[in-house]
Design a protein around this motif. Structure first.
Motif, short mmCIF file in Angstrom:
data_model
loop_
_atom_site.label_atom_id
_atom_site.label_comp_id
_atom_site.label_asym_id
_atom_site.label_seq_id
_atom_site.Cartn_x
_atom_site.Cartn_y
_atom_site.Cartn_z
N PRO A 91 0.82 -1.22 0.00
CA PRO A 91 0.00 0.00 0.00
C PRO A 91 0.85 1.27 0.00
O PRO A 91 1.95 1.30 0.55
N LYS A 96 0.01 0.16 6.90
CA LYS A 96 0.09 -1.13 6.21
C LYS A 96 -0.93 -2.14 6.76
O LYS A 96 -1.22 -3.12 6.08
N THR A 97 -1.42 -1.92 7.98
CA THR A 97 -2.29 -2.89 8.64
C THR A 97 -3.54 -2.20 9.19
O THR A 97 -3.43 -1.19 9.89
N VAL A 98 -4.71 -2.77 8.89
CA VAL A 98 -5.98 -2.27 9.42
C VAL A 98 -6.48 -3.30 10.44
O VAL A 98 -6.61 -4.48 10.12
N VAL A 192 -10.40 -4.15 1.55
CA VAL A 192 -9.20 -3.63 2.19
C VAL A 192 -8.00 -4.53 1.89
O VAL A 192 -6.91 -4.07 1.57
N LYS A 193 -8.21 -5.84 1.97
CA LYS A 193 -7.14 -6.79 1.67
C LYS A 193 -6.70 -6.70 0.21
O LYS A 193 -5.50 -6.79 -0.10
N TYR A 197 -3.57 -4.19 2.09
CA TYR A 197 -3.45 -4.02 3.53
C TYR A 197 -3.64 -5.35 4.25
O TYR A 197 -4.44 -6.18 3.83
N ARG A 198 -2.89 -5.52 5.31
CA ARG A 198 -3.11 -6.67 6.18
C ARG A 198 -4.31 -6.36 7.06
O ARG A 198 -4.46 -5.24 7.55
N GLU A 255 2.39 2.02 11.73
CA GLU A 255 1.90 1.51 10.44
C GLU A 255 0.52 0.85 10.58
O GLU A 255 0.04 0.23 9.64
N CYS A 256 -0.09 1.01 11.77
CA CYS A 256 -1.39 0.36 12.04
C CYS A 256 -2.46 1.40 12.32
O CYS A 256 -2.19 2.44 12.91
N VAL A 294 -5.61 5.50 3.73
CA VAL A 294 -5.95 4.08 3.49
C VAL A 294 -6.98 4.04 2.36
O VAL A 294 -8.17 4.23 2.58
N TYR A 296 -8.85 2.13 -0.82
CA TYR A 296 -9.23 0.82 -1.34
C TYR A 296 -10.52 0.91 -2.13
O TYR A 296 -11.18 1.92 -2.11
#
Length: 296
Positions: A91, A96-98, A192-193, A197-198, A255-256, A294, A296
């Motif tokens: 991303p 990087k992570t939601v 989202v994935k 994004y994780r 990053e979260c 973020v 998507y």
């Protein structure tokens, strides 16, 4: 340690080996002057055309099934985006992570309706049962911590209002129906994935609520992991549960982004360096995620 080959690298090597092997056979046939040399030549020409097509179809199928980008993916508009070694889009931006909470975010927590329908009680009695149970924070937390049996937890509810013991025990024979499905949950997670994004979950949640409600909880098959409090015996907003998540999944807090319907849980996440959004509605969270970059 050598890097592990990716699927597309393995497929490429298989194709190369097949083609090289056929041309080696052709060379041997030509040197020996055998009468079948012409047929081998045409077979090699056919293989030179067919093998790349077969490999392309294989990679396309793999991309479609797994959602991982490769050269055959049908996402030409995203082909110039960076990808990791497994073909996942990396991303843009810092996040990087939601991370999602569950209750009232990915499922509806329908405790008032649950009490009313399970017991068939009027509004006054339902409110009284709710005060002794779902609104009794210390007693309710025992569900999520996961250290006590259902009977022991209900005993705690009864202790809060002994006069309605029968009514309380009648309601809490099991928790089927206390959470209901949100139709947007799985499409939301998958979109989202798909953007790279994780997706993880971090929730105060009980096995007594999870196990009897498989349809509502079906989104768990679509996330990349996470923590349900009853398994690790720690609940939000204790910093330990956030630190456990970051350690278990090798996350950098900056990053979260964490989404939760309870403000104190978001405050705790922010104190550890994570971004946070208090869930009020699906549309509001989507807008807030976009504001954080973020996309998507």
């Amino acid at each position: 340690m050598k890097n592990k080959l990716t699927v597309k690298q393995i497929a490429a090597w298989i194709g190369i080996i097949v083609l090289v092997a056929m041309y080696v056979v052709l060379l041997i046939e030509a040197i020996l002057g055998r009468p079948g040399t012409q047929n081998v030549f045409f077979a090699c020409v056919g293989a030179t055309i067919a093998v790349p097509i077969v490999l392309w179809l294989f990679l396309w199928a793999y991309s479609s099934i797994t959602g991982r980008h490769n050269i055959a993916s049908l996402d030409a508009m995203e082909s110039d985006k960076p990808h990791d070694a497994e073909g996942r889009i990396i991303p843009d931006g810092q996040i990087k992570t939601v991370i999602f909470d569950i209750g009232n975010v990915l499922v509806n927590f329908e405790w008032k309706e649950f009490i009313r329908t399970h017991g068939g009680y009027d509004e006054e009695m339902s409110a009284r049962i709710g005060k002794a149970s779902c609104e009794n924070r210390d007693a309710w937390d025992e569900f999520d911590i996961g250290n006590k049996s259902l009977k022991e937890i209900v005993d705690g509810f009864v202790a809060a209002d002994p006069e309605i013991e029968t009514e309380i025990r009648n309601v809490f024979t099991d928790l089927k129906g206390i959470v209901t499905k949100k139709e947007e949950a799985i499409p939301w997670i998958e979109s989202v994935k798909a953007a790279g994004y994780r997706v993880l979950v971090l929730s105060n949640f009980s096995s007594y609520a999870k196990d009897p409600n498989p349809e509502a909880m079906s989104f768990l098959d679509h996330v990349d992991g996470g923590i349900l409090s009853y398994k690790d015996h720690v609940i939000k907003p204790d910093p330990a549960i956030y630190k456990l998540l970051m350690s278990r999944y090798d996350l950098k807090p900056e990053e979260c982004v964490f989404i939760d319907d309870t403000e104190k849980n978001i405050v705790a996440a922010k104190e550890l360096g994570m971004h946070g959004i208090v869930y009020k509605s699906y549309e509001q969270v989507v807008a807030d995620l976009h504001a954080l970059g973020v996309n998507y």
